[in-house]
Design a protein around this motif. Structure first.
Motif, PDB file in Angstrom:
ATOM      1  N   VAL A 152       5.392  -3.469  -8.395  1.00 44.64           N
ATOM      2  CA  VAL A 152       6.520  -3.388  -9.321  1.00 44.64           C
ATOM      3  C   VAL A 152       7.682  -4.226  -8.810  1.00 44.64           C
ATOM      4  N   VAL A 153       7.904  -4.211  -7.497  1.00 43.52           N
ATOM      5  CA  VAL A 153       8.955  -5.052  -6.918  1.00 43.52           C
ATOM      6  C   VAL A 153       8.669  -6.521  -7.238  1.00 43.52           C
ATOM      7  N   GLU A 154       7.410  -6.908  -7.095  1.00 41.72           N
ATOM      8  CA  GLU A 154       7.031  -8.291  -7.387  1.00 41.72           C
ATOM      9  C   GLU A 154       7.239  -8.611  -8.862  1.00 41.72           C
ATOM     10  N   GLN A 155       6.896  -7.648  -9.740  1.00 42.88           N
ATOM     11  CA  GLN A 155       7.067  -7.878 -11.172  1.00 42.88           C
ATOM     12  C   GLN A 155       8.534  -8.064 -11.521  1.00 42.88           C
ATOM     13  N   LEU A 156       9.398  -7.202 -10.976  1.00 46.38           N
ATOM     14  CA  LEU A 156      10.821  -7.311 -11.256  1.00 46.38           C
ATOM     15  C   LEU A 156      11.392  -8.616 -10.709  1.00 46.38           C
ATOM     16  N   SER A 157      10.947  -9.015  -9.531  1.00 42.96           N
ATOM     17  CA  SER A 157      11.456 -10.269  -8.952  1.00 42.96           C
ATOM     18  C   SER A 157      11.035 -11.459  -9.814  1.00 42.96           C
ATOM     19  N   ARG A 193      18.664  -0.342 -15.346  1.00 44.73           N
ATOM     20  CA  ARG A 193      17.825  -0.004 -16.515  1.00 44.73           C
ATOM     21  C   ARG A 193      16.351  -0.183 -16.190  1.00 44.73           C
ATOM     22  N   ASP A 194      15.999  -1.336 -15.607  1.00 45.83           N
ATOM     23  CA  ASP A 194      14.606  -1.582 -15.261  1.00 45.83           C
ATOM     24  C   ASP A 194      14.123  -0.637 -14.180  1.00 45.83           C
ATOM     25  N   ALA A 195      14.981  -0.381 -13.191  1.00 49.76           N
ATOM     26  CA  ALA A 195      14.588   0.510 -12.105  1.00 49.76           C
ATOM     27  C   ALA A 195      14.303   1.907 -12.645  1.00 49.76           C
ATOM     28  N   ARG A 196      15.158   2.397 -13.526  1.00 50.01           N
ATOM     29  CA  ARG A 196      14.926   3.723 -14.106  1.00 50.01           C
ATOM     30  C   ARG A 196      13.593   3.749 -14.862  1.00 50.01           C
ATOM     31  N   ARG A 197      13.303   2.669 -15.568  1.00 50.76           N
ATOM     32  CA  ARG A 197      12.053   2.619 -16.335  1.00 50.76           C
ATOM     33  C   ARG A 197      10.850   2.677 -15.403  1.00 50.76           C
ATOM     34  N   TYR A 198      10.883   1.890 -14.318  1.00 47.30           N
ATOM     35  CA  TYR A 198       9.738   1.847 -13.414  1.00 47.30           C
ATOM     36  C   TYR A 198       9.670   3.049 -12.483  1.00 47.30           C
ATOM     37  N   PHE A 199      10.823   3.660 -12.223  1.00 49.58           N
ATOM     38  CA  PHE A 199      10.832   4.829 -11.355  1.00 49.58           C
ATOM     39  C   PHE A 199      10.523   6.108 -12.126  1.00 49.58           C
ATOM     40  N   SER A 200      10.309   6.007 -13.433  1.00 50.14           N
ATOM     41  CA  SER A 200      10.171   7.205 -14.265  1.00 50.14           C
ATOM     42  C   SER A 200       8.991   8.075 -13.874  1.00 50.14           C
ATOM     43  N   ASP A 201       7.956   7.480 -13.222  1.00 50.72           N
ATOM     44  CA  ASP A 201       6.801   8.287 -12.839  1.00 50.72           C
ATOM     45  C   ASP A 201       6.968   8.890 -11.449  1.00 50.72           C
ATOM     46  N   GLY A 202       8.145   8.731 -10.858  1.00 52.44           N
ATOM     47  CA  GLY A 202       8.418   9.368  -9.576  1.00 52.44           C
ATOM     48  C   GLY A 202       8.211   8.485  -8.370  1.00 52.44           C
ATOM     49  N   ALA A 203       7.693   7.283  -8.547  1.00 54.20           N
ATOM     50  CA  ALA A 203       7.460   6.410  -7.396  1.00 54.20           C
ATOM     51  C   ALA A 203       7.397   4.969  -7.874  1.00 54.20           C
ATOM     52  N   ILE A 204       7.471   4.046  -6.932  1.00 55.55           N
ATOM     53  CA  ILE A 204       7.389   2.626  -7.270  1.00 55.55           C
ATOM     54  C   ILE A 204       6.512   1.926  -6.249  1.00 55.55           C
ATOM     55  N   GLY A 220       0.784  -1.217   0.000  1.00 58.02           N
ATOM     56  CA  GLY A 220       0.000   0.000   0.000  1.00 58.02           C
ATOM     57  C   GLY A 220       0.817   1.268   0.000  1.00 58.02           C
ATOM     58  N   ARG A 221       2.134   1.165  -0.082  1.00 53.99           N
ATOM     59  CA  ARG A 221       2.985   2.343  -0.059  1.00 53.99           C
ATOM     60  C   ARG A 221       3.660   2.531  -1.411  1.00 53.99           C
ATOM     61  N   ARG A 222       4.141   3.725  -1.648  1.00 55.72           N
ATOM     62  CA  ARG A 222       4.906   4.011  -2.856  1.00 55.72           C
ATOM     63  C   ARG A 222       6.267   4.526  -2.433  1.00 55.72           C
ATOM     64  N   TRP A 223       7.254   4.140  -3.208  1.00 53.09           N
ATOM     65  CA  TRP A 223       8.605   4.584  -2.893  1.00 53.09           C
ATOM     66  C   TRP A 223       8.888   5.895  -3.600  1.00 53.09           C
ATOM     67  N   ALA A 224       9.572   6.803  -2.931  1.00 47.83           N
ATOM     68  CA  ALA A 224       9.969   8.055  -3.573  1.00 47.83           C
ATOM     69  C   ALA A 224      10.963   7.761  -4.680  1.00 47.83           C
ATOM     70  N   LYS A 225      10.923   8.583  -5.721  1.00 49.65           N
ATOM     71  CA  LYS A 225      11.863   8.401  -6.825  1.00 49.65           C
ATOM     72  C   LYS A 225      13.286   8.556  -6.303  1.00 49.65           C
ATOM     73  N   PRO A 226      14.151   7.550  -6.542  1.00 51.17           N
ATOM     74  CA  PRO A 226      15.509   7.612  -5.993  1.00 51.17           C
ATOM     75  C   PRO A 226      16.461   8.381  -6.883  1.00 51.17           C
ATOM     76  N   LEU A 249      17.193  -3.226  -5.152  1.00 47.60           N
ATOM     77  CA  LEU A 249      16.656  -1.911  -5.482  1.00 47.60           C
ATOM     78  C   LEU A 249      17.075  -0.858  -4.459  1.00 47.60           C
ATOM     79  N   GLY A 250      17.289  -1.301  -3.220  1.00 43.92           N
ATOM     80  CA  GLY A 250      17.745  -0.377  -2.192  1.00 43.92           C
ATOM     81  C   GLY A 250      19.088   0.249  -2.531  1.00 43.92           C
ATOM     82  N   ASN A 251      19.868  -0.428  -3.390  1.00 43.76           N
ATOM     83  CA  ASN A 251      21.162   0.121  -3.805  1.00 43.76           C
ATOM     84  C   ASN A 251      21.011   1.373  -4.661  1.00 43.76           C
ATOM     85  N   PHE A 252      19.817   1.559  -5.213  1.00 42.82           N
ATOM     86  CA  PHE A 252      19.607   2.686  -6.106  1.00 42.82           C
ATOM     87  C   PHE A 252      19.013   3.906  -5.388  1.00 42.82           C
ATOM     88  N   VAL A 253      18.832   3.776  -4.099  1.00 45.22           N
ATOM     89  CA  VAL A 253      18.250   4.884  -3.323  1.00 45.22           C
ATOM     90  C   VAL A 253      19.365   5.570  -2.565  1.00 45.22           C
TER      91      VAL A 253
END
Length: 203
Positions: A178-183, A163-174, A19-25, A197-201
């Motif tokens: 999306v984490v489940e989709q990438l996994s 590359r994938d993280a940038r694509r999914y983070f493009s709208d400013g949040a995740i 139920g949460r969204r991650w801030a764009k890293p 993904l935490g490495n990109f924040v």
């Protein structure tokens, strides 16, 4: 904090992103994120495995074969996730527990490949390495942490996760979805992808 500790914490806090969204890293440079173990591989080894790391999910069986390894999925002793040893025919053989989940099997294979790349002398001296469900073998923790860090780089290559993280983070949040989709796409557990993904924040 070690990778194993992070994984343990993620597993204990499963669902905390619901139920949460991650801030764009702010993305860190990939060269700053790859483990020291990956950076210390010889150029020949990195060149050999590079074509496999560009595929999604990474074809670990083919990667292992390119290194001269044999992989077998088989029933193992209770509590054992995988092992690697030099077989009688001289081929280094990875065995992985057939009763574990696919994502778990994949990380175990990557972990045993990492032992081969980093700790071949120990494999020979000990007549093999056998890892339990926590990917611990009775060897010094430093050895297992090294294998875990390199395994994470092999199974979730930073260039392509970025590359994938940038694509999914493009709208400013995740979202957690999306984490489940990438996994799913990369064939890893949700906990492992959250850590990567935490490495990109930043911060």
């Amino acid at each position: 904090m070690t990778l194993r500790t992070k994984i343990d914490l993620m597993q204990r806090s499963s669902g905390r992103f619901s139920g949460r969204r991650w801030a764009k890293p702010e993305m860190r440079r990939t060269s700053e994120m790859a483990s020291i173990e990956f950076r210390h591989l010889s150029k020949n080894v990195r060149d050999l495995i590079a074509p496999f790391l560009s595929q999604k999910p990474v074809p670990l069986g083919a990667l292992a074969r390119s290194l001269g390894l044999r992989v077998k999925v088989a029933p193992l002793d209770r509590g054992v996730s995988g092992s690697i040893r030099k077989a009688e025919d001289g081929v280094y053989e990875i065995r992985v527990n057939k009763f574990e989940t696919r994502s778990r099997q994949r990380f175990t294979i990557a972990h045993e490949i990492s032992h081969f790349l980093l700790h071949k002398s120990i494999i020979d001296e000990q007549d093999g390495i056998k890892d339990n469900i926590l990917l611990r073998s009775g060897l010094p923790q430093k050895i297992e942490y090294e294998a875990n860090r390199l395994a994470a780089d092999l199974i979730m290559p930073d260039d392509f996760i970025e590359r994938d993280a940038r694509r999914y983070f493009s709208d400013g949040a995740i979202t957690e979805e999306v984490v489940e989709q990438l996994s799913d796409e990369w064939g890893v557990s949700k906990a492992a992808m959250e850590i990567k993904l935490g490495n990109f924040v930043a911060g």
